[in-house]
Motif scaffolding. Sequence first.
Motif, PDB file in Angstrom:
ATOM      1  N   GLU A   1       0.857  -1.187   0.000  1.00  0.00           N
ATOM      2  CA  GLU A   1       0.000   0.000   0.000  1.00  0.00           C
ATOM      3  C   GLU A   1       0.899   1.246   0.000  1.00  0.00           C
ATOM      4  O   GLU A   1       1.665   1.415  -0.920  1.00  0.00           O
ATOM      5  N   ASN A   2       0.846   2.082   1.026  1.00  0.00           N
ATOM      6  CA  ASN A   2       1.664   3.298   1.043  1.00  0.00           C
ATOM      7  C   ASN A   2       2.972   3.143   1.804  1.00  0.00           C
ATOM      8  O   ASN A   2       3.726   4.106   1.933  1.00  0.00           O
ATOM      9  N   PHE A   3       3.255   1.971   2.333  1.00  0.00           N
ATOM     10  CA  PHE A   3       4.474   1.744   3.112  1.00  0.00           C
ATOM     11  C   PHE A   3       5.605   1.203   2.234  1.00  0.00           C
ATOM     12  O   PHE A   3       5.393   0.316   1.410  1.00  0.00           O
ATOM     13  N   ARG A   4       6.806   1.740   2.410  1.00  0.00           N
ATOM     14  CA  ARG A   4       8.035   1.229   1.794  1.00  0.00           C
ATOM     15  C   ARG A   4       9.090   1.169   2.871  1.00  0.00           C
ATOM     16  O   ARG A   4       9.266   2.123   3.649  1.00  0.00           O
ATOM     17  N   GLY A   5       9.824   0.051   2.934  1.00  0.00           N
ATOM     18  CA  GLY A   5      10.891  -0.090   3.919  1.00  0.00           C
ATOM     19  C   GLY A   5      11.991  -0.975   3.398  1.00  0.00           C
ATOM     20  O   GLY A   5      11.779  -1.801   2.494  1.00  0.00           O
ATOM     21  N   ALA A   6      13.194  -0.817   3.948  1.00  0.00           N
ATOM     22  CA  ALA A   6      14.347  -1.633   3.551  1.00  0.00           C
ATOM     23  C   ALA A   6      15.243  -1.865   4.763  1.00  0.00           C
ATOM     24  O   ALA A   6      15.395  -0.986   5.620  1.00  0.00           O
ATOM     25  N   GLN A   7      15.816  -3.062   4.812  1.00  0.00           N
ATOM     26  CA  GLN A   7      16.768  -3.456   5.853  1.00  0.00           C
ATOM     27  C   GLN A   7      17.896  -4.227   5.195  1.00  0.00           C
ATOM     28  O   GLN A   7      17.691  -4.873   4.160  1.00  0.00           O
TER      29      GLN A   7
ATOM     30  N   SER B   1       5.269  -1.087  -9.122  1.00  0.00           N
ATOM     31  CA  SER B   1       3.990  -0.449  -8.796  1.00  0.00           C
ATOM     32  C   SER B   1       3.088  -1.345  -7.942  1.00  0.00           C
ATOM     33  O   SER B   1       2.147  -0.861  -7.335  1.00  0.00           O
ATOM     34  N   ARG B   2       3.354  -2.629  -7.905  1.00  0.00           N
ATOM     35  CA  ARG B   2       2.544  -3.570  -7.126  1.00  0.00           C
ATOM     36  C   ARG B   2       3.142  -3.742  -5.739  1.00  0.00           C
ATOM     37  O   ARG B   2       4.290  -3.401  -5.490  1.00  0.00           O
ATOM     38  N   ASP B   3       2.372  -4.318  -4.820  1.00  0.00           N
ATOM     39  CA  ASP B   3       2.923  -4.704  -3.525  1.00  0.00           C
ATOM     40  C   ASP B   3       3.969  -5.783  -3.776  1.00  0.00           C
ATOM     41  O   ASP B   3       3.791  -6.655  -4.643  1.00  0.00           O
ATOM     42  N   PHE B   4       5.070  -5.749  -3.010  1.00  0.00           N
ATOM     43  CA  PHE B   4       6.187  -6.651  -3.289  1.00  0.00           C
ATOM     44  C   PHE B   4       7.072  -6.841  -2.060  1.00  0.00           C
ATOM     45  O   PHE B   4       7.030  -6.070  -1.103  1.00  0.00           O
ATOM     46  N   THR B   5       7.905  -7.857  -2.128  1.00  0.00           N
ATOM     47  CA  THR B   5       9.055  -8.020  -1.251  1.00  0.00           C
ATOM     48  C   THR B   5      10.204  -8.455  -2.139  1.00  0.00           C
ATOM     49  O   THR B   5      10.058  -9.357  -2.965  1.00  0.00           O
ATOM     50  N   LEU B   6      11.339  -7.796  -1.969  1.00  0.00           N
ATOM     51  CA  LEU B   6      12.545  -8.111  -2.735  1.00  0.00           C
ATOM     52  C   LEU B   6      13.646  -8.481  -1.757  1.00  0.00           C
ATOM     53  O   LEU B   6      13.961  -7.723  -0.845  1.00  0.00           O
TER      54      LEU B   6
END
Length: 186
Positions: free
Chosen positions: A89-95, A117-122
């Motif tokens: 949704e509107n959250f983006r985070g990285a670790q 543009s889609r919800d994801f995990t990389l």
Amino acid sequence: YPIEEAAITENVDNCIDERYEEIHFGLQDAVVRILMLGDGMPEQVFWNTLPKIAATTKAGADKTLGRYGWGMKVCMSLSEEVRIETGRENFRGAQSWKLIGGEPYYKEEEPKEKGISRDFTLISLQLNAEYRDKFTSEFIERTLQKFYPTLLRGAKVKNRQGEKRVVRMVVNSKPVCPSLEAEYEK
């Protein structure tokens, strides 16, 4: 089975457990990129739950290493660094995560992926020298064919919420095909 296979299967299993619809594996310059599309981690899970699970190193009566966080530990064991980025949704985070003296440590990072543009995990694994030659497109494809033949043939799987869907698997932009059936399977 070998830790290299475990790194692949643990991530596919996580993809299946949640609401992801696709998992893409890519290789470039000793980095394995595992992109899961269709879901992402909620902010609370990413900042609070994931670090607790991934950093757990003790086995107890009610928790064991093999139940939660095993995939992170496998990935850290064969990598100089593991980077996780998620968007939901509107959250983006990285670790980023590293094993230092056998203990897992992480730090907050700035998200880099702007074009998804889609919800994801990389998940990006910067492989240790010992494992760089072991990860090839062919190895990843064979591992997926070995452990997920029914999924590759289009079987629907249930996530934790009980929803069924087909999960697409891709290696270097090419859909993974099931291996040929042995005559006796027919």
